[in-house]
Design an enzyme around this catalytic site. Structure first.
Site, PDB file in Angstrom:
ATOM      1  N   SER A 145       0.837  -1.196   0.000  1.00  0.00           N
ATOM      2  CA  SER A 145       0.000   0.000   0.000  1.00  0.00           C
ATOM      3  C   SER A 145       0.871   1.245   0.000  1.00  0.00           C
ATOM      4  CB  SER A 145      -0.902   0.017   1.238  1.00  0.00           C
ATOM      5  OG  SER A 145      -1.554   1.278   1.384  1.00  0.00           O
ATOM      6  N   TYR A 158      -1.825  -0.870  10.186  1.00  0.00           N
ATOM      7  CA  TYR A 158      -1.891  -1.390   8.811  1.00  0.00           C
ATOM      8  C   TYR A 158      -0.716  -0.866   7.987  1.00  0.00           C
ATOM      9  CZ  TYR A 158      -3.452  -1.673   3.931  1.00  0.00           C
ATOM     10  OH  TYR A 158      -3.529  -1.894   2.575  1.00  0.00           O
TER      11      TYR A 158
END
Length: 249
Positions: A145, A158
């Site tokens: 990401s 995350y």
């Protein structure tokens, strides 16, 4: 993906399920899905089965190493050779930064980092033993990401795990380069998925993007297919950022 046998980890839903359809459209010779949800995995193989391709599913909690290796062995038992492995399985928790619990850290680390590691080990051990196709023994693509590179306090646990996946990708790429196994990652900024729409997160994605929208899942899939497909014969250890300009905004 012409004539490649592809295994998608976390292929039962979201981008993984889309990739299960796309690899078939791009000419894959066989498709396998490893997922904790067996029913979803079976449904995602509809396009492959409609074409009469060899398919395989295996249930797996990727936090557990032995389950990962058993699941991958089940893929090999049904598909034979595995040319490309795509690691899509992840969780995306959001929590105020001073309130993240040990359980939330453990789940994020266990699935996003440790699970990716276990599946890469299983893939590498298989690929090292097979003959190369046009110099390449296998390809691994990890979904990370853009949050790995930008501050994002509402999901810092995350983001930390996705930064770790970038590091794992580079280390594995260096390790297996002599075996002609290519390992890369793709880092989206955010996708306009059904889950993003349902959670109300789509507006946040739109506001953050210079293009004024989140990525459509097929736009991210293109880069995953490029990294994991036969046109990639040299790129390894790279992280492909597909952010719609978010990375520099």
């Amino acid at each position: 993906m012409k004539d490649l046998s592809v295994v998608i980890v976390g292929g039962g839903s979201g981008l993984g399920a889309l990739l299960a359809e796309r690899v078939v459209a791009e000419g894959a010779s066989a498709v396998g899905i490893i997922d904790i949800n067996t029913e979803a995995a079976e449904a995602a193989l509809g396009a492959a089965r409609a074409k009469g391709l060899p398919t395989a599913t295996a249930r797996c909690d990727i936090q557990i190493g032995p389950e990962c290796h058993s699941a991958f062995e089940a893929m090999v038992a049904k598909l034979g050779r595995v040319d490309t492995v795509i690691n899509c399985a992840a969780i995306y928790p959001r929590r105020p930064p001073l309130e993240i619990t040990d359980a939330e850290w453990d789940a994020s680390n266990g699935i996003n980092i440790k699970g990716t590691y276990h599946m890469m080990v299983a893939a590498v051990r298989h690929m090292q033993a097979q003959e190369p196709k046009e110099e390449v023994r296998g390809r691994i693509v990890n979904l990370t990401s853009v949050d790995a590179f930008k501050a994002h306090p509402q999901n810092m646990h995350y983001a930390a795990t996705k930064a770790a996946v970038v590091s794992l990708t580079r280390s594995f790429a260096h390790l297996v380069a002599p075996d002609n196994i290519l390992v890369n990652s793709v880092a989206p900024a955010g996708m306009a998925t059904e889950k993003a729409v349902a959670s109300g997160f789509l507006a946040e994605l739109t506001k953050a993007s210079p293009l004024g929208r989140g990525a459509k899942p097929p736009e991210i899939a293109e880069w995953v297919l490029m990294a994991g497909g036969p046109k990639n014969t040299f790129m390894t250890g790279e992280n492909i950022i597909v952010s719609g300009g978010y990375i520099y905004a």
